[in-house]
Design a protein around this motif. Structure first.
Motif, PDB file in Angstrom:
ATOM      1  N   HIS B  73       0.847  -1.207   0.000  1.00  0.00           N
ATOM      2  CA  HIS B  73       0.000   0.000   0.000  1.00  0.00           C
ATOM      3  C   HIS B  73       0.877   1.250   0.000  1.00  0.00           C
ATOM      4  CE1 HIS B  73      -3.962   1.973   1.513  1.00  0.00           C
ATOM      5  NE2 HIS B  73      -3.214   2.857   0.869  1.00  0.00           N
ATOM      6  N   VAL B  74       1.160   1.764  -1.189  1.00  0.00           N
ATOM      7  CA  VAL B  74       1.998   2.969  -1.269  1.00  0.00           C
ATOM      8  C   VAL B  74       1.443   3.912  -2.333  1.00  0.00           C
ATOM      9  CG1 VAL B  74       3.964   1.449  -0.784  1.00  0.00           C
ATOM     10  CG2 VAL B  74       3.642   2.342  -3.081  1.00  0.00           C
ATOM     11  N   HIS B  75       1.877   5.136  -2.239  1.00  0.00           N
ATOM     12  CA  HIS B  75       1.533   6.131  -3.259  1.00  0.00           C
ATOM     13  C   HIS B  75       2.831   6.657  -3.848  1.00  0.00           C
ATOM     14  CE1 HIS B  75      -2.709   6.319  -1.906  1.00  0.00           C
ATOM     15  NE2 HIS B  75      -2.177   6.037  -0.731  1.00  0.00           N
ATOM     16  N   LEU B  76       3.049   6.360  -5.128  1.00  0.00           N
ATOM     17  CA  LEU B  76       4.281   6.838  -5.776  1.00  0.00           C
ATOM     18  C   LEU B  76       4.045   8.149  -6.523  1.00  0.00           C
ATOM     19  CD1 LEU B  76       5.857   3.491  -7.053  1.00  0.00           C
ATOM     20  CD2 LEU B  76       6.365   4.758  -4.959  1.00  0.00           C
ATOM     21  N   ASN B 107      -4.566   6.392  -7.224  1.00  0.00           N
ATOM     22  CA  ASN B 107      -5.055   7.775  -7.201  1.00  0.00           C
ATOM     23  C   ASN B 107      -4.015   8.764  -7.743  1.00  0.00           C
ATOM     24  OD1 ASN B 107      -3.467   7.290  -4.951  1.00  0.00           O
ATOM     25  ND2 ASN B 107      -4.614   8.646  -3.606  1.00  0.00           N
ATOM     26  N   THR B 108      -3.635   8.499  -8.991  1.00  0.00           N
ATOM     27  CA  THR B 108      -2.703   9.386  -9.679  1.00  0.00           C
ATOM     28  C   THR B 108      -3.536  10.281 -10.602  1.00  0.00           C
ATOM     29  OG1 THR B 108      -2.440   7.544 -11.203  1.00  0.00           O
ATOM     30  CG2 THR B 108      -0.687   7.878  -9.614  1.00  0.00           C
ATOM     31  N   ASN B 109      -2.869  11.055 -11.426  1.00  0.00           N
ATOM     32  CA  ASN B 109      -3.591  11.879 -12.386  1.00  0.00           C
ATOM     33  C   ASN B 109      -2.944  11.717 -13.770  1.00  0.00           C
ATOM     34  OD1 ASN B 109      -5.289  13.683 -13.551  1.00  0.00           O
ATOM     35  ND2 ASN B 109      -4.195  15.502 -12.809  1.00  0.00           N
ATOM     36  N   SER B 163      -8.401  -1.062  -6.068  1.00  0.00           N
ATOM     37  CA  SER B 163      -8.766  -0.253  -4.901  1.00  0.00           C
ATOM     38  C   SER B 163      -9.156   1.147  -5.341  1.00  0.00           C
ATOM     39  CB  SER B 163      -7.570  -0.149  -3.936  1.00  0.00           C
ATOM     40  OG  SER B 163      -7.920   0.674  -2.847  1.00  0.00           O
ATOM     41  N   ASP B 164     -10.133   1.711  -4.659  1.00  0.00           N
ATOM     42  CA  ASP B 164     -10.409   3.138  -4.836  1.00  0.00           C
ATOM     43  C   ASP B 164      -9.845   3.893  -3.625  1.00  0.00           C
ATOM     44  OD1 ASP B 164     -11.506   2.907  -7.306  1.00  0.00           O
ATOM     45  OD2 ASP B 164     -13.556   3.455  -6.746  1.00  0.00           O
ATOM     46  N   ASP B 165      -8.644   3.514  -3.232  1.00  0.00           N
ATOM     47  CA  ASP B 165      -8.047   4.091  -2.025  1.00  0.00           C
ATOM     48  C   ASP B 165      -8.142   5.610  -2.039  1.00  0.00           C
ATOM     49  OD1 ASP B 165      -6.582   3.875   0.430  1.00  0.00           O
ATOM     50  OD2 ASP B 165      -4.886   4.745  -0.643  1.00  0.00           O
ATOM     51  N   GLY B 166      -8.569   6.167  -0.924  1.00  0.00           N
ATOM     52  CA  GLY B 166      -8.706   7.619  -0.842  1.00  0.00           C
ATOM     53  C   GLY B 166     -10.109   8.091  -1.160  1.00  0.00           C
ATOM     54  N   SER B 167     -10.787   7.374  -2.059  1.00  0.00           N
ATOM     55  CA  SER B 167     -12.180   7.733  -2.366  1.00  0.00           C
ATOM     56  C   SER B 167     -13.032   6.481  -2.262  1.00  0.00           C
ATOM     57  CB  SER B 167     -12.333   8.287  -3.781  1.00  0.00           C
ATOM     58  OG  SER B 167     -11.120   8.815  -4.226  1.00  0.00           O
TER      59      SER B 167
END
Lengths: 305, 437, 184
Positions: B73-76, B107-109, B163-167
């Motif tokens: 579970h990480v956000h790069l 949850n990138t853009n 996953s919709d992690d964060g939302s």
């Protein structure tokens, strides 16, 4: 006194009493023909208001002018904040104008702390989010003391939207430090579920008002309605509004307070607002004196070695 | 530096996947694990003759030798938020923390909700990453909770979970569909459990501290209700549910009961949820703003118990780097998240020192279990696997200085903490990286 | 404080104190040819006691009660913000109109003259006096502004390391003036 006044929770009972005693002297100044003293001439105060406010800002501005400071107002609609400037940059800019004091109102709790940590100026909290409004609590305490001589042992009821009210939060902290017995009256949706020890909660207004010396009404914010906090203003006034009959339940010499602006017919009836027991206008005048006292007392800490 | 052949000598090797626990030597050849020799077990899986040559040796005496840590579970932050972190800095920070495989949230853009973004991330990781990167795809398109994303295509492109992690997916029907549909791929649905309506616009745990600071609270029930909902949906559908970042006592109890009932469910927590409480927020400290919010002592106790008894399978970092300017803000307006790679192992090792976990259990939770849940080839020291190894000095002490983090995200509530234990040498795909601070 | 007291020297005793008040009262009457349009304003805190004593003395001589006001100069000081904490603001009570009056400003010790400057500014905010005269119990010199007393009880040359302490029976002490040597 510390450099800043950001919260009641962070100042001592002695500090509160010093502010109130000093405010008495300024209350005398306000009774003179010439209501201005040269005390803080040369000092610059910035009123940094991120939320609309007429009363608090006017009161601060008068207090500042009566102490001979140079005042400038920095409010959101005209500022670069709408252009996306960060709070820190705004504070740094103001610092560069040479501000000695920053009076701050913001919709987010903790902003005065943030500014105090990031600025050499004395920071005065003029209301942050749902957190605190310390000068309002001090002026309320001053008004109560003026009317009742001593706050210790008084039965004081706060009525209305406690949970969203920074006025209520600061008052609770301040009056507890000064030894009052507190009651909170209002709908369960508007009373916090975590409270300091010793505070009584009443959902029934009549029961709660029995034997109180001071009734502090809080402003009901219309935007709360329809969000499930209470169904209608009509029902609210019926259950928690103050009117003459209810006032009669309190002690004979009970005083009625309101931080303003009032919603007549929603939390307070016109008869009560204008009755001799109402000290609402005294609160307004006292507000200037208390804010002068705060400005005066903080002004000494800045250049201390 | 690349070494074709080396030996890690005399370390205490722990590899739960092969039930190995003991002092021994580990051999690496051409970026792969070539074998393990454990002295007392007389277990020797060396290839013949490898001891005869003069080869480079890493002395690991007094150290633990783990499979490289796996963080599911990480956000790069790449693509789209490269000012917070990118794949290069993120993977280097991971390696500095002992991690050699990371699963990055979508949850990138643009959101990683289609195979093109997935492929982009994998390609970037190949070019610029220093450890294995496995993307997690979005459950719904744009993480909006309205339409299922293309699980099949993303799976094929390399996603290892959804996953919709964060939302969080607020619509229960959508969550049901996701759990059902994902069964074809045997990929976990990783749920960020939060009832957004109940959380309202809260910014920290609801309780005495939120009341003291005048900050809007999020009741623990906002998490618990969604954990309960998702467990029931997992039961209904038979889908594979993984509960992300468990922070509350009640959630632990719900997961424990679900597991007792045989429901297919796994769970993770993060070091901050067993290390610090809501009190870290005092002073409007935005580096302690995280979602779910930091809770209380009794929640910490329950999380530790959940780790100990196996209710919680995984320790993940939820590494969520942010730019300094973004955190230097009003508490209400600051983003949530903690830069976690470079403190996670040290904080987790304290669980072993405090007797909550055995060293082997810690290895399971930080290496083997996350690899099993996501189905990735990692978390093991089996022969032939990529040489992903963490050589851990359990006694080395350091003071956390966020400015010396390799990660771009300096947002840590542990700044100034004195921590003990770190991955002195991390080997990722045979490449050797020394710990730096 | 107790250590400092050991190094103190009595400059005026209770008797001296009373004689001085009496002499100042007489001088005021003499200089102003009576008590018409006279009023007294004492500077907080010592000046207030002395103003009241002078008023009482004049009453005993002339049988006229002069109005006595008290004045706090904290808000008019020129050193605001230069000290660690702000001076306590005491009561200012001038419940009579000073316009066209001859105001006798009273203080206990005249030193740099800065307090008197502040007091005069403060007085001006209350009205436009016909005249301001200055009465002090002790003049210790070291003026920093062009100010002199019209009535000085006693001139006491001091050094800058010394302090003058005036004690009053109103505060539960014996009337006296002490010279205190600052240690170090």
């Amino acid at each position: 006194m510390q450099k800043d006044l950001v919260s009641i929770s962070e100042i001592s009972k002695d500090d509160i009493e010093l502010i109130l005693d000093t405010a008495s002297s300024f209350r005398d100044v306000l009774r003179r023909d010439i209501k201005k003293v040269p005390t803080l001439r040369g000092k610059t105060v910035v009123n940094l208001f991120f939320e609309p406010s007429t009363r608090t800002r006017t009161s601060f501005e008068l207090a500042e002018k009566r102490l001979s400071t140079d005042v400038f107002n920095f409010s959101v609609p005209t500022s670069s904040v709408v252009k996306g400037e960060s709070l820190l940059d705004t504070v740094r800019t103001i610092q560069s104008y040479g501000a000695d004091y920053i009076v701050i109102r913001h919709s987010a709790s903790g902003v005065p702390h943030f500014i105090a940590q990031n600025s050499a100026a004395s920071v005065i909290n003029a209301g942050d989010g749902i957190n605190e409004h310390p000068t309002q609590a001090l002026l309320d305490a001053f008004t109560i003391r003026e009317q009742k001589k001593e706050i210790k042992g008084l039965e004081i009821a706060l009525v209305g939207d406690i949970v969203h009210s920074r006025v209520a939060r600061s008052n609770i902290l301040c009056l507890l430090k000064l030894g009052a017995n507190l009651r909170l009256i209002g709908p369960p949706t508007l009373i916090p579920n975590t409270l300091p020890k010793g505070i009584k909660v009443f959902y029934d207004m009549d029961e709660g008002l029995n034997g109180v010396d001071v009734i502090m009404m809080l402003r009901i914010q219309m935007e709360r309605m329809g969000k499930g906090f209470f169904p209608s203003t009509r029902e609210y006034f019926k259950l928690w509004g103050i009117n003459q009959e209810r006032l009669a339940i309190a002690c004979k010499d009970a005083i009625v307070m309101h931080p303003g602006p009032m919603n007549r017919g929603i939390e307070i009836s016109s008869e009560v607002a204008d009755c001799p027991q109402s000290v609402i206008l005294e609160q307004v005048t006292n507000g200037i004196a208390v804010r002068m006292a705060v400005l005066y007392l903080l002004g000494g800490s800045k250049n201390a070695e | 530096m690349r070494n074709n052949e080396f030996i890690i000598k005399s370390g205490f090797i722990i590899d739960p996947s092969q039930n190995i626990e003991g002092i021994g030597d580990l051999f690496v050849e051409n970026g792969k694990i070539a074998g393990i020799y454990i002295k007392n077990n007389k277990k020797d899986s060396r290839k013949n003759g490898s001891l005869n040559k003069e080869i480079k040796t890493i002395d690991a005496s007094g150290m633990y030798v783990f499979p490289g840590l796996v963080d599911m579970h990480v956000h790069l932050r790449e693509p789209g938020f490269e000012h917070k972190e990118n794949i290069n800095t993120g993977t280097r920070a991971a390696v500095n923390g002992g991690f050699t495989s990371v699963c990055c949230m979508p949850n990138t853009n643009p959101v990683n909700d289609n195979a093109t973004v997935t492929s982009y991330i994998i390609k970037k990781a190949h070019e610029q990453g220093v450890c294995n990167v496995y993307p997690i795809g979005a459950i719904t398109k744009g993480q909006k909770g309205e339409e299922l994303a293309e699980f099949g295509m993303m799976r094929e492109a390399g996603c290892v979970g959804f996953s919709d992690d964060g939302s969080p997916v607020m619509n229960s029907l959508m969550m049901r569909r996701a759990l059902e549909y994902s069964k074809i791929f045997n990929s976990p649905i990783i749920s960020h459990c939060e009832d957004l309506l109940l959380a309202d616009s809260g910014v920290m745990n609801e309780g005495t501290v939120s009341s003291m600071l005048g900050l809007k609270g999020i009741p623990t029930e906002a998490e618990d209700i969604m954990v309960a909902r998702d467990i029931l949906l997992a039961k209904l559908t038979g889908g594979r549910l993984h509960i992300a970042h468990v922070s509350s006592k009640c959630a632990v109890a719900l997961i424990r009961r679900a597991k007792e009932q045989g429901i297919r469910i796994t769970a993770e927590t993060c070091p901050h949820y067993f290390s610090i409480t809501e009190k870290a927020v005092i002073g409007y400290n935005t580096s302690a703003k995280v979602n779910p919010p930091l809770r209380t002592e009794s929640d910490i106790d329950a999380i530790k118990e959940g780790l100990r008894d196996g209710t919680i399978d995984v320790i993940a970092t939820d590494h969520a780097p942010h730019h300094k300017d973004e955190k230097l803000k009003e508490f209400d307006n600051a983003p949530s998240g903690i830069s976690g790679f470079e403190t996670a192992l040290s904080l987790s090792l304290s669980l072993v020192r405090d007797g909550v976990l055995s060293m082997k259990q810690l290895t399971e939770k930080m290496c083997l279990n996350p690899a099993i849940i996501t189905g990735i080839k990692a978390g093991t020291l089996k022969q032939g696997f990529s040489a992903d190894i963490a050589i851990i000095n359990p006694d080395a002490e350091f003071t956390v200085e966020s400015e010396s983090f390799v990660s771009k995200g300096k947002n840590t509530p542990f700044a100034g903490w004195r921590l003990k234990g770190l991955s002195a040498i991390t080997i990722s795909g045979g490449n050797i990286y020394e710990w730096k601070h | 404080m107790w250590v400092l007291k050991l190094m103190s020297k009595e400059l005026l005793n209770t008797k001296d104190f009373e004689r001085i008040i009496s002499r100042i009262a007489h001088e005021i009457i003499e200089k102003n040819k009576g008590t018409d349009n006279l009023c007294l304003v004492g500077i907080q805190r010592g000046g207030v006691h002395i103003a009241e004593r002078i008023s009482a003395k004049i009453k005993s001589i002339e049988n006229v009660s002069l109005a006595v006001g008290s004045l706090d100069i904290s808000l008019y000081r020129d050193d605001i913000g230069m000290k660690k904490s702000q001076p306590t603001v005491r009561r200012t009570d001038i419940s009579f109109d000073i316009t066209d009056q001859k105001v006798i400003l009273v203080d206990d010790v005249l030193f740099t003259g800065r307090s008197i400057r502040a007091a005069m500014d403060a007085l001006m905010d209350f009205g436009r006096p016909a005249q301001i005269q200055l009465a002090v119990l002790v003049d210790r010199g070291h003026r920093e502004l062009p100010i002199r007393a019209d009535y000085a009880g006693k001139n006491i040359p001091t050094s800058l390391h010394e302090n003058i302490e005036v004690q009053f029976r109103e505060d539960g002490l014996e009337d006296k003036v002490l010279l205190i040597e600052n240690a170090g």
